[in-house]
Design an enzyme around this catalytic site. Sequence first.
Site, PDB file in Angstrom:
ATOM      1  N   SER A 244      13.965 -31.805 -10.833  1.00 17.26           N
ATOM      2  CA  SER A 244      12.863 -32.569 -11.247  1.00 17.26           C
ATOM      3  C   SER A 244      13.212 -32.451 -12.782  1.00 17.26           C
ATOM      4  CB  SER A 244      11.239 -31.746 -11.468  1.00 17.26           C
ATOM      5  OG  SER A 244      10.753 -31.844 -11.050  1.00 17.26           O
ATOM      6  N   ASP A 472      11.513 -37.480  -0.847  1.00 19.50           N
ATOM      7  CA  ASP A 472      11.171 -36.805  -1.875  1.00 19.50           C
ATOM      8  C   ASP A 472       9.774 -37.428  -2.566  1.00 19.50           C
ATOM      9  OD1 ASP A 472      10.778 -35.504  -5.231  1.00 19.50           O
ATOM     10  OD2 ASP A 472      12.434 -34.258  -4.947  1.00 19.50           O
ATOM     11  N   HIS A 500       9.921 -31.931  -2.234  1.00 22.15           N
ATOM     12  CA  HIS A 500      10.845 -31.727  -3.395  1.00 22.15           C
ATOM     13  C   HIS A 500      11.901 -31.043  -3.549  1.00 22.15           C
ATOM     14  CE1 HIS A 500      10.694 -32.977  -7.692  1.00 22.15           C
ATOM     15  NE2 HIS A 500      10.213 -31.237  -8.656  1.00 22.15           N
TER      16      HIS A 500
END
Length: 530
Positions: A244, A472, A500
Site C-alpha cells: 500500500s 483492489d 487489498h
Amino acid sequence: MTTLRRARTARSATSLAAAALLLGACSLPGTGGTTTSTSTSATAGSSSGASGTGASTSPSATATHAPDLAKYYGQQLSWERCGRFECSWLTVPVDYDKPDGATIRLALKRQKSSSRSRAGSLVLNPGGPGASGVEMVDWFAPTLAGNVQRHFDVVGFDPRGVAKSQPVTCLDPRQMDDLLGGDPTPDTPAEQQQLMAANKAFGEACKQRTGDLLAHVSTVEAAKDMDVLRATLGDQRLNYFGASYGTFLGATYAGLFPQRVGQMVLDGVIDPAQDGKQSALGQATGFERATRAYAQHCVDTGSCPVGGTVDEVMKGLADLLKQIDAKPLPAPGVGTGTLTEGWASMGLALPMYSDQLWPELDGALRAAKGGDGSGLMRLATQYADRQADGSYNGNMLQAINAVNCLDRPVPGDAARYAADEKDFVAVAPTWGRFMAWGDAVCGVWPVPATGKAAPISAKGSGPILVLGTTRDPATPYENSVALAKELDKGVLVTRDGDGHTAYQQGNNCVDRLVDDYLVKGKVPADGAKC
C-alpha cells in the site's frame, strides 16, 4: 478528514483494519530485556537526492561522500530481547539539511534468521501512511515461507512520526471520535465551512502538539531514514517489502538510491506520478469497483438487504448513507454508541479490503435497515483501530494526514472541493462525494508541502517486483500497471481477485513468484498473471 488509503491487511478477517492489529510483547531498549550485541559496518549515503531522477551515489560509497551524515551511517545498533524478537533504536536527523541539529529515534524490531548463510535483512513497511512496521514483524514475519525466514533477518521500523517513533499527536481519543464521526459529505455551504473549520482546527492541533517534527515526516525523509537503516544493518543493498503506502515509500527510496536497491517487492501501488486529486479519483474508482463486486455477492446470496440487482444495491447503499446522515442510528454498546454517516462510511469501507468480511457486512446492513447501527459501527471501530475503552491503537489516523499533506498537496478552499464533486461522482456515484472531500484537510494544512508528483524511473536499479490486484479498492490495479511501466526495471505480477494487496492473500501463484524472487533472485516474466 482523510482518504481511505490504508495499510495492507492481515490474512485473518478479525485483524483487517489499517495495520494488522496483533501487537506482540516488545520491550524496547531502556525498558527491560536482555541485550545482545550487534556490530555492523555502515556505508554512508548522500544527504540529498532527487526523487524520480534516478540520481544516487554508489552502494559502495564511503563516509567521505557525506561527512555530515557519517555519524548516523556509522552508528552501531544495540539489540535487546523483546518477546520472541529483538528490538533496538535508530537515530536519524530530524532535518537532513541540518544534520547537526535535532535528532529523532526510530523504533526497530527484527526476527533473526536461524541460518548462518543468511543473505541480509528484509525491511518491511505495512502502509498507511502511519502504520507500524514494528507491529508488522509480529504478524507478518512468522507467516513468511520458511526459506524466506532463513534467508533474511526480517526487520520492521516505525517511520518518523509513527507509533513508537515520536508519534504525530493531534487530538485525544474523544476529539478523534468527534472528528471521525463528523459529516464527510457536506450538503450545504454552511456544512462545507463547518468541515473546513474542523480540518483547520485539526491541523493546528497537530502543529501545536507535535512541534517542529510535523514539517519533517515526508516520504522522502523516511526513505533517507531507510538508507541509514540499511547501512547500520550491514547491508550493501536494501531488500524490501512494502504494501500500500509502503510501495510509495519503496519507490521513493529506489528513485533516491537506485544502485542500492536489492530485492524489492511493491504490493498494492500508490502511483508517484499522480497528484493528490488524481490519486483520490483513482481510489474512488477502486472503491466503486470493489463495492460493485460486493454488491454482486450480496445479490447472489438471494437475501440482500439493500437491493435485488447490483445497481439496486449500489443505490441502496448510497440511500442508506444519506438516511444515516439525516438521522444517525443507535449502536448500543459499540464504539461511541451512535452511528453517524462518518462512522457508517468507514464501516462500509472496511469489508472492501477483504471478501472474508462480506458476510459480516451483509448482517450489518440488514441490522441497519432495521434501525440498529451496531454492526456497521463494529466494522468502523475495527477500521479505526478504536478499542473498547475508547482509546486508539497507534496514531495512523493522525499521521496519515501529516504525511499525505507534505507529500501530495491538494490546495483549495471549500469552493474548490465542492466544484470537484462532479468529477468524482462521474467515476464513483456511491463513493465520489466522500472521496472529493477526503483531502480537504490538506487545503488548510499549517505546514507547507514539500512533495511533488513525478514518475520514478530508478534507472540503475535491478528488477523491482510490482504486484497488483484487479479489484483492489484502496490502491487500484491501474496504479500497479503504471508504476511497473514508469520504473526502468519494473516487473508486473497481476492477481485476479478481490481485496487489498496480492501477497499472502490465498493465491499460491503470487506467493510462489514472490518467494522465489526474494530467495533465489528469480525474476518472474513481466506481466505474469495469477
